[in-house]
Design an enzyme around this catalytic site. Structure first.
Site, PDB file in Angstrom:
ATOM      1  N   SER A 113       0.860  -1.187   0.000  1.00 50.06           N
ATOM      2  CA  SER A 113       0.000   0.000   0.000  1.00 50.06           C
ATOM      3  C   SER A 113       0.897   1.238   0.000  1.00 50.06           C
ATOM      4  CB  SER A 113      -0.953  -0.029   1.194  1.00 50.06           C
ATOM      5  OG  SER A 113      -1.859   1.056   1.137  1.00 50.06           O
ATOM      6  N   THR A 114       0.822   2.083   1.028  1.00 45.57           N
ATOM      7  CA  THR A 114       1.586   3.329   1.053  1.00 45.57           C
ATOM      8  C   THR A 114       3.086   3.056   0.903  1.00 45.57           C
ATOM      9  OG1 THR A 114      -0.054   4.096   2.646  1.00 45.57           O
ATOM     10  CG2 THR A 114       1.873   5.489   2.299  1.00 45.57           C
ATOM     11  N   ASP A 135      -4.226  -4.536   6.050  1.00 43.93           N
ATOM     12  CA  ASP A 135      -4.628  -5.410   4.947  1.00 43.93           C
ATOM     13  C   ASP A 135      -3.487  -6.363   4.591  1.00 43.93           C
ATOM     14  OD1 ASP A 135      -6.188  -6.469   2.895  1.00 43.93           O
ATOM     15  OD2 ASP A 135      -5.428  -5.035   1.423  1.00 43.93           O
ATOM     16  N   HIS A 180      -2.717  -0.935  -3.434  1.00 44.50           N
ATOM     17  CA  HIS A 180      -3.913  -0.109  -3.260  1.00 44.50           C
ATOM     18  C   HIS A 180      -3.822   1.133  -4.143  1.00 44.50           C
ATOM     19  CE1 HIS A 180      -4.257  -1.887   1.084  1.00 44.50           C
ATOM     20  NE2 HIS A 180      -4.759  -2.700   0.172  1.00 44.50           N
ATOM     21  N   MET A 221       0.031   1.321   4.925  1.00 42.73           N
ATOM     22  CA  MET A 221      -0.762   1.772   6.059  1.00 42.73           C
ATOM     23  C   MET A 221      -1.860   0.750   6.343  1.00 42.73           C
ATOM     24  SD  MET A 221      -2.953   5.327   6.087  1.00 42.73           S
ATOM     25  CE  MET A 221      -3.837   4.929   4.575  1.00 42.73           C
TER      26      MET A 221
END
Length: 359
Positions: free
Chosen positions: A172-173, A294, A198, A291
């Site tokens: 993600s991030t 998940d 994401h 972040m």
């Protein structure tokens, strides 16, 4: 004593966006907008005067575009920057460049502010500002250059008779640069790779093209029913969850537009759960910077099913959220710096479950 609020400077040439972001940020009890700027020239002085903790920066602005300004900021005063990006092909390409330049994350502009904000938009903005505030900002020393495919020496080429082996990656991030780092270190004769990052739909298309141009692997967005081939990496499109399903001696991609999971679609947990069920001990998984949580439970399910699982370490993560959650619940067979993840994937494929945790 109350903790100091996260101080945010909003830079955007649109008065509507400045007002909207200011209202969203000031709604949160732990953050505040300390200033706004309509262009980078005004922003430059306000960065000096206000010393904000986090900067939100529009990609497209007059006088100096956001990328030029970001480049200067990351050289002179490295700080957490979140890009505000239009959901267009041009906007997604510019945003990927911004992430290469050192931006922590991005927020896609709503397609229209006249009909109200999308559900969860304000929460997303606030969450990303919190993550950016705690992010590990990389200090830029040289201008970023697209690495040539030959810039990184891959592991030795091995037999490509992988049987039903498969590699799963979630991020993600900070993940666009992390996935790039992993893929550019892998040889072309890998078993099939499936990935979740994401991102919105327009962004995943641009990201897949960029990875394809940099990697020895053939990288593309996954399509419904598509066979997963060796030497190929398949990125979940931003509109759908990605699962794998056994077919013959291999696997095919399944795209699902079921509701978001862990507030995400695509979600890493959805991919990892399907790999646990379909591939079991034939899978290798890596959970990279991001972040939230998940992928953590899905990775635990994969480990219990016999897969080898690798979590990125705290020091090399932009945001140590998802890999931390996985490590805390015992989902990781091993924890690795980002620059070693590709080697650890290869070691797992070669040695299977007999390998030692740290090679």
């Amino acid at each position: 004593m109350n903790k100091p609020k996260i101080r945010v400077l909003v830079v955007d040439d649109s008065a509507v966006m400045r007002a909207m972001l200011t209202a969203i940020i000031n709604q949160a009890p732990d953050m505040e907008v300390v200033g706004t700027a309509p262009d980078p020239l005004v922003a430059r002085q306000k960065v000096k005067d206000l010393l904000p903790d986090v900067l939100t920066l529009d990609v497209e602005m007059p006088q100096m575009n956001g990328l030029e300004f970001l480049d200067k900021v990351m050289r002179l005063r490295p700080m957490p920057v979140i890009m505000i990006s239009s959901q267009t092909a041009q906007g997604s390409e510019a945003t990927l460049q911004a992430l290469e330049l050192g931006a922590v994350d991005y927020i896609a502009k709503p397609r229209s502010t006249l009909v109200g904000l999308p559900a969860g938009y304000a929460q997303e903005v606030q969450d990303k500002i919190r993550a950016a505030f705690s992010a590990h900002v990389k200090v830029r020393r040289d201008a970023p250059a697209r690495p040539a495919v030959s810039a990184v020496t891959p592991p030795p080429v091995m037999s490509s008779n992988w049987g039903d082996r498969i590699v799963c990656i979630g991020a993600s991030t900070g993940g666009t640069e992390a996935i790039k780092e992993v893929l550019t270190r892998l040889p072309e004769n890998m078993p099939g790779i499936v990935m979740v990052q994401h991102m919105p739909e327009m962004f995943t298309a641009s990201f897949a093209r960029r990875l394809d141009s940099l990697s020895r692997l053939r990288v593309k967005e996954a399509e419904q029913g598509e066979r997963i081939l060796p030497g190929h990496a398949y990125l979940a499109p931003g509109h759908s969850h990605l699962e794998i399903r056994r077919s013959g001696g291999g696997y095919v991609c399944e795209l699902l537009q079921t509701p978001p999971y862990n507030r995400h679609r695509p979600a890493v947990d959805v991919l990892f759960d399907s790999a646990a069920a379909q591939a079991r001990g034939s899978a290798v998984a890596a959970l990279l910077t991001g972040m939230g949580k998940d992928g953590a439970q899905g990775m635990l399910t994969m480990r219990k099913a016999g897969a080898w699982t690798i979590g990125q370490d705290q020091e090399s993560c932009v945001v140590y959220g998802m890999p931390r959650e996985a490590a805390q619940i015992g989902a990781c067979c091993e924890v690795s710096p980002l620059t070693h993840v590709a080697d650890r994937i290869m070691a797992a494929l070669q040695g299977g479950r007999r390998m030692a945790a740290h090679g």
